[in-house]
Design a protein around this motif. Structure first.
Motif: not given
Length: 398
Positions: A367-368, A175-184, A211-218, A317-321
């Motif tokens: 978590l998905q 996860l270090k350096g990974a670029r993730l985004a919340i898909l609302r 270590g991940a960058t998490v963008i909120d949101s896309v 990423i997003y909750p699976t349910w």
């Protein structure tokens, strides 16, 4: 026996194993049992069939559902009856049962694993894959089944696109350096459960600490407009099932959906779906509604890829349910299934991993992680690192 959960196929044994079953047996797996499922995999909400009486229960709370379709496999693995299981996922049915029962569930890139021998629900979206209590166990199976198969044309690119060894992704620090985004768009609705929201917020914080960058949101631009371009319906079940029966089941007691209906050997809850299928004359390759649906799928694939490329994203990423497992028999309260749209429509990979528990720390939530085509290796690294950092899994207490 292979029944799709239906008494209409009671006692039928295929003349040969599904490719995926043959692969795991050849690799040395000991197959203990076949499990219950939602009949014909028609529902993501509960696991009930005509071949076995009663509802499959969630081992974490025996008054709760397992989600549908592959819920029996998930219940068996969660309860410790076996190390891992194989399920199918057309819209939810690996990831939903896994999330409801604190498992890891892998829905791979379409074409990376074979569906040959799997009773179909919708061949344009059907995928089979592993469910396990640990990421490493699920990946041990995935390394075995991710190959091309001449009996499933969609897998033609698999051997050139697969990673040499998916177990190599099981390393701390992915996860270090990974670029993730919340898909609302996948989950944020008025019925989102407050406790699931808290777990997800905690998961985001854990990802950032790892270590991940998490963008909120896309957002996937023009998603609603793309879906509105669907012209006409497309009910593939009759065509896909009857092709399967003709190719794999010359010794089966039924040949068609009409045969199922005439037999009266099915659970009452599936009768409407069977009658709708029997009335369908859709041909997947030529019916305008089916052709239109494939165009929409292509548009969504392009839009998702464009979004991820524009922000240099590694995964979303997003909750699976969005809601906890419902009580058995409850079809009124919000279900919260977030898996039906993005991965099944695009054919891109998605993996669920435990992110904690709601309702007095009793009911599992998942978590998905969702990524580009053939980014399965990358997603496996992320879910493994998250699993090792958080260690949410625990056995059910009976």
């Amino acid at each position: 026996q292979t029944t799709g959960g239906s008494l209409a196929l009671e006692g039928w044994k295929p003349l040969r194993d599904a490719t995926m079953v043959r692969q795991v047996k050849t690799a040395g797996a000991i197959v203990l049992a076949k499990s219950n499922l939602a009949e014909w995999a028609f529902t993501p909400y509960e696991t009930v069939s005509s071949i076995l009486p009663g509802y499959t229960k969630n081992p974490y709370a025996l008054d709760r559902v397992t989600a549908g379709s592959s819920g029996g496999t998930a219940a068996a693995v969660a309860a410790g009856f076996g190390t891992l299981g194989l399920g199918t996922d057309t819209g939810n049915s690996i990831r939903g049962p896994s999330a409801h029962q604190a498992l890891v569930g892998i829905r791979s890139t379409m074409g990376l694993t074979s569906r040959a021998g799997v009773i179909p629900l919708n061949a344009s979206a059907d995928i089979a894959g592993p469910m396990a209590r640990r990421v490493a166990d699920a990946v041990a199976v995935f390394d075995v089944i991710a190959h091309s198969d001449p009996d499933d044309a969609v897998t033609a690119p698999a051997d050139t696109r697969r990673a040499p060894r998916y177990a190599d992704a099981l390393k701390p620090g992915a996860l270090k350096g990974a670029r993730l985004a919340i898909l609302r768009q996948a989950y944020d609705r008025p019925t989102l459960d407050a406790e699931v929201r808290v777990l997800f917020e905690r998961a985001v914080a854990d990802l950032r600490r790892a270590g991940a960058t998490v963008i909120d949101s896309v957002r996937v631009d023009s998603l609603d407009a793309m879906q509105r371009r669907q012209q006409g319906g497309c009910n593939r079940f009759r065509s896909d099932l009857e092709r399967y029966l003709a190719a794999r089941a010359p010794n089966a007691p039924i040949r068609s959906v009409d045969d199922i209906l005439r037999s009266r050997r099915y659970h009452p809850s599936v009768e409407l779906r069977l009658r709708e299928a029997a009335a369908s004359t859709d041909v997947p390759e030529t019916t305008p509604g089916c052709v239109s649906r494939e165009r929409v799928r292509a548009d969504v694939r392009t839009a998702v890829t464009r979004l991820m490329d524009s922000l240099s994203l590694d995964a979303m990423i997003y909750p699976t349910w969005s809601n906890p497992p419902r009580r058995i028999g409850d079809l009124n309260t919000p279900h919260g299934d977030n898996s039906q749209l993005f991965s099944p429509t695009t054919g891109f990979p998605a993996i669920t991993v435990p992110m904690g528990y709601t309702r007095d720390n009793r009911l599992p939530a998942g978590l998905q992680f969702f990524g580009r085509a053939y980014d399965d290796f990358k997603l496996i690294g992320y879910v493994y690192d998250y699993e090792q950092v958080t260690k949410h899994w625990r056995a059910p207490q009976f």
